[in-house]
Design a protein around this motif. Structure first.
Motif, PDB file in Angstrom:
ATOM      1  N   ARG A   1     -12.192  -8.595   3.154  1.00 26.91           N
ATOM      2  CA  ARG A   1     -11.314  -9.095   3.759  1.00 26.91           C
ATOM      3  C   ARG A   1     -11.296  -8.240   5.017  1.00 26.91           C
ATOM      4  NH1 ARG A   1      -7.096 -11.939  -0.304  1.00 26.91           N
ATOM      5  NH2 ARG A   1      -8.545 -13.347  -1.787  1.00 26.91           N
ATOM      6  N   GLY A   2     -12.511  -7.206   5.490  1.00 32.61           N
ATOM      7  CA  GLY A   2     -11.504  -6.173   6.314  1.00 32.61           C
ATOM      8  C   GLY A   2     -10.685  -5.160   6.385  1.00 32.61           C
ATOM      9  N   ARG A   3      -9.486  -4.951   5.123  1.00 31.58           N
ATOM     10  CA  ARG A   3      -8.510  -4.093   5.641  1.00 31.58           C
ATOM     11  C   ARG A   3      -9.581  -2.828   4.671  1.00 31.58           C
ATOM     12  NH1 ARG A   3      -6.087  -9.133   4.599  1.00 31.58           N
ATOM     13  NH2 ARG A   3      -6.189  -8.739   2.210  1.00 31.58           N
ATOM     14  N   LYS A   4      -8.566  -1.780   4.430  1.00 33.84           N
ATOM     15  CA  LYS A   4      -8.268  -0.237   3.735  1.00 33.84           C
ATOM     16  C   LYS A   4      -7.573  -0.397   2.801  1.00 33.84           C
ATOM     17  CE  LYS A   4     -11.494   2.494   6.386  1.00 33.84           C
ATOM     18  NZ  LYS A   4     -12.692   2.944   6.127  1.00 33.84           N
ATOM     19  N   VAL A   5      -7.311   0.405   2.194  1.00 31.88           N
ATOM     20  CA  VAL A   5      -5.993  -0.146   1.199  1.00 31.88           C
ATOM     21  C   VAL A   5      -5.277   1.515   0.924  1.00 31.88           C
ATOM     22  CG1 VAL A   5      -5.235  -0.198  -1.402  1.00 31.88           C
ATOM     23  CG2 VAL A   5      -7.238  -1.897  -0.050  1.00 31.88           C
ATOM     24  N   ALA A   6      -4.432   1.789   1.129  1.00 29.90           N
ATOM     25  CA  ALA A   6      -3.627   2.579   1.358  1.00 29.90           C
ATOM     26  C   ALA A   6      -2.461   3.197  -0.008  1.00 29.90           C
ATOM     27  CB  ALA A   6      -2.424   3.445   2.362  1.00 29.90           C
ATOM     28  N   THR A   7      -2.633   3.488  -1.159  1.00 27.66           N
ATOM     29  CA  THR A   7      -1.847   4.033  -2.013  1.00 27.66           C
ATOM     30  C   THR A   7      -0.627   5.441  -1.542  1.00 27.66           C
ATOM     31  OG1 THR A   7      -3.395   3.670  -3.829  1.00 27.66           O
ATOM     32  CG2 THR A   7      -1.695   4.359  -4.353  1.00 27.66           C
TER      33      THR A   7
ATOM     34  N   ARG B   1       9.533   9.969  -8.639  1.00 29.89           N
ATOM     35  CA  ARG B   1       9.860  11.080  -8.295  1.00 29.89           C
ATOM     36  C   ARG B   1       9.978  12.550  -7.605  1.00 29.89           C
ATOM     37  NH1 ARG B   1      13.602   7.224  -7.357  1.00 29.89           N
ATOM     38  NH2 ARG B   1      13.511   5.711  -8.627  1.00 29.89           N
ATOM     39  N   ALA B   2       8.699  13.036  -8.603  1.00 32.70           N
ATOM     40  CA  ALA B   2       7.908  13.852  -8.197  1.00 32.70           C
ATOM     41  C   ALA B   2       7.924  14.303  -7.114  1.00 32.70           C
ATOM     42  CB  ALA B   2       6.777  14.288  -9.073  1.00 32.70           C
ATOM     43  N   VAL B   3       7.626  13.576  -6.170  1.00 30.90           N
ATOM     44  CA  VAL B   3       7.176  13.599  -4.995  1.00 30.90           C
ATOM     45  C   VAL B   3       8.354  14.802  -3.584  1.00 30.90           C
ATOM     46  CG1 VAL B   3       6.707  12.433  -2.523  1.00 30.90           C
ATOM     47  CG2 VAL B   3       6.110  11.696  -4.219  1.00 30.90           C
ATOM     48  N   VAL B   4       9.802  13.830  -4.613  1.00 23.66           N
ATOM     49  CA  VAL B   4      10.938  15.059  -3.428  1.00 23.66           C
ATOM     50  C   VAL B   4      11.926  13.668  -2.757  1.00 23.66           C
ATOM     51  CG1 VAL B   4      12.359  16.681  -3.211  1.00 23.66           C
ATOM     52  CG2 VAL B   4      10.392  16.876  -4.958  1.00 23.66           C
ATOM     53  N   GLY B   5      10.483  14.009  -1.202  1.00 20.50           N
ATOM     54  CA  GLY B   5      11.185  13.032  -0.134  1.00 20.50           C
ATOM     55  C   GLY B   5       9.726  13.579   0.111  1.00 20.50           C
ATOM     56  N   GLY B   6       9.461  12.688   1.673  1.00 25.75           N
ATOM     57  CA  GLY B   6       8.641  12.489   2.958  1.00 25.75           C
ATOM     58  C   GLY B   6       7.541  11.138   1.500  1.00 25.75           C
ATOM     59  N   LEU B   7       6.503  11.371   2.420  1.00 31.00           N
ATOM     60  CA  LEU B   7       5.455  10.574   1.389  1.00 31.00           C
ATOM     61  C   LEU B   7       3.934  11.154   0.944  1.00 31.00           C
ATOM     62  CD1 LEU B   7       5.380   7.947   3.709  1.00 31.00           C
ATOM     63  CD2 LEU B   7       6.854   7.896   2.037  1.00 31.00           C
ATOM     64  N   ARG B   8       3.298  10.862   0.641  1.00 35.26           N
ATOM     65  CA  ARG B   8       1.955  11.361  -0.144  1.00 35.26           C
ATOM     66  C   ARG B   8       1.648   9.703  -0.330  1.00 35.26           C
ATOM     67  NH1 ARG B   8      -1.291  11.857  -5.036  1.00 35.26           N
ATOM     68  NH2 ARG B   8       0.662  12.080  -5.810  1.00 35.26           N
ATOM     69  N   VAL B   9       0.524   9.678   0.801  1.00 32.87           N
ATOM     70  CA  VAL B   9      -0.901   8.369   1.036  1.00 32.87           C
ATOM     71  C   VAL B   9      -2.487   9.059   0.802  1.00 32.87           C
ATOM     72  CG1 VAL B   9      -1.428   6.698   2.871  1.00 32.87           C
ATOM     73  CG2 VAL B   9       0.581   8.066   3.038  1.00 32.87           C
ATOM     74  N   GLN B  10      -2.930   7.975   0.007  1.00 36.66           N
ATOM     75  CA  GLN B  10      -4.425   8.595  -0.360  1.00 36.66           C
ATOM     76  C   GLN B  10      -5.387   6.627   0.179  1.00 36.66           C
ATOM     77  OE1 GLN B  10      -5.036   9.397  -4.425  1.00 36.66           O
ATOM     78  NE2 GLN B  10      -7.269   9.084  -4.039  1.00 36.66           N
ATOM     79  N   ILE B  11      -6.052   7.088   0.946  1.00 33.30           N
ATOM     80  CA  ILE B  11      -7.305   6.061   1.068  1.00 33.30           C
ATOM     81  C   ILE B  11      -8.445   6.468   1.076  1.00 33.30           C
ATOM     82  CG2 ILE B  11      -7.494   4.515   3.112  1.00 33.30           C
ATOM     83  CD1 ILE B  11      -5.410   4.915   4.824  1.00 33.30           C
ATOM     84  N   GLY B  12      -9.131   5.933   0.038  1.00 28.36           N
ATOM     85  CA  GLY B  12     -10.134   6.173  -0.344  1.00 28.36           C
ATOM     86  C   GLY B  12     -10.093   7.471  -0.644  1.00 28.36           C
TER      87      GLY B  12
END
Length: 263
Positions: A190-196, A231-242
Motif C-alpha cells: 500500500r506504499g507505506r512503511k511500518v514504524a513500531t 514501561r522499561a522505556v521510562v521516557g522518550g521513544l524507541r522507534v523501529q522501522i525495518g
C-alpha cells in the motif's frame, strides 16, 4: 536474501500489480499453494531448479495445480516459477508473500496492518495462545480455525485470512515473526512503511500524527505507527522501522551514561 530472490520478488510483485481478478479466493489459493510447495521438498526443488527449462517448471505448475485454481492464481504461480530463486525456501516465501499482497489488494479498505499488529500484541500477551499457535505438535488446520474464531467479528476478512493461513505454515518461524513480516508486506503493498514505537505510555492522536509526519519526511514514504507500551522505556521513544532503530528513550540514555561512568 540473495540477489536472485530480490529480483524474483520484484518480478512477481509487478505481475500481481498488473493482474486482474485478484480477490480473497486468489489469496487463499496462493496460501494453499505455498503450503503445498513448502510441505514437499521434491516439489519445491523441482519448481526452484533454475537449471531446469522454464517450460518444464511451467508444466509442473500446470500438472500440480491445473484447473483447481483460478486463472489469476495459476498465472501468478507460473510467473513465480519462471523466476530464478536463491533457494527453494525463498520460492515458498515468495509465493506466501504474493498471497499476503493479494489479500491486501482484495480488501483495500480494511486497515489490515493495524489488525495484524493488534493480533500480534494479543499473541505476545498470552503465553498459552502463543504456545498453542506455535507448537510443532498441533494440527495445522486446528490452529487456523482457532485464529478464525478469535478474529471473527474483530478483524477484516483479509487480516483473518492472512493470520489463519500463516499459523498453518510456520516453517520454523515464531508466530509474532510471521505476523510482523505480514504487516510489513501489507504496508509495502500500500506504499507505506511500518514504524513500531515503544513508549512508556500511550501516545495521543496528536503525538502520533506528528511522529508519523516526521518519519514520513525522513524516509520519503508514508509511515504507519504501531505503538507498544513498554514501561522499561521510562521516557522518550524507541522507534523501529525495518532494520533501523531510533532510540531516544530515557532508559537508553541512562544505560549509555552508566557505560561511560564504568569505562
Amino acid at each position: 536474501m540473495g540477489s536472485a530472490t530480490t529480483q524474483a520478488l520484484a518480478a512477481t510483485t509487478a505481475a500481481l500489480s498488473a493482474a486482474s481478478g485478484v480477490d480473497l479466493d486468489v489469496a487463499r489459493e496462493l496460501f494453499a499453494a505455498a503450503r503445498a510447495v513448502g510441505d514437499s521438498s521434491q516439489l519445491s526443488g523441482a519448481l526452484a531448479d533454475s537449471s531446469a527449462p522454464v517450460a518444464a517448471r511451467r508444466k509442473v505448475v500446470s500438472d500440480v495445480f491445473g484447473t483447481a485454481v483460478a486463472p489469476a492464481t495459476a498465472s501468478l504461480l507460473t510467473t513465480a516459477v519462471e523466476q530464478r530463486w536463491s533457494t527453494p525456501a525463498d520460492l515458498v516465501d515468495g509465493i506466501e508473500e504474493l498471497a499476503v499482497r493479494a489479500a491486501a489488494i482484495a480488501d483495500g479498505s480494511a486497515d489490515v496492518e493495524d489488525e495484524l499488529f493488534r493480533f500480534s500484541r494479543t499473541v505476545a500477551g498470552n503465553s498459552e495462545l502463543e504456545l498453542a499457535l506455535g507448537s510443532r505438535l498441533g494440527d495445522a488446520s486446528a490452529k487456523g480455525a482457532l485464529v478464525q474464531t478469535l478474529l471473527s467479528g474483530r478483524a477484516s476478512a483479509a487480516a483473518t485470512l492472512i493470520a489463519s493461513s500463516l499459523v498453518q505454515q510456520p516453517r520454523e518461524r515464531r508466530v509474532r515473526q510471521l505476523l510482523s513480516r505480514a504487516t510489513r508486506i501489507v504496508a509495502d503493498q500500500r506504499g507505506r512503511k511500518v514504524a513500531t514505537v515503544f513508549a512508556a505510555s500511550p501516545l495521543s492522536p496528536a503525538q502520533t500524527d506528528r511522529l508519523a509526519a516526521a518519519l514520513s519526511a525522513r524516509y520519503g514514504s508514508r509511515v504507519s505507527i504501531n505503538t507498544v507500551v513498554d514501561r522499561a522505556v521510562v521516557g522518550g521513544l524507541r522507534v523501529q522501522i525495518g532494520d533501523d532503530v531510533i532510540d531516544a528513550s530515557v532508559s537508553s540514555r541512562l544505560a549509555d551514561l552508566r557505560q561511560r561512568l564504568a569505562g
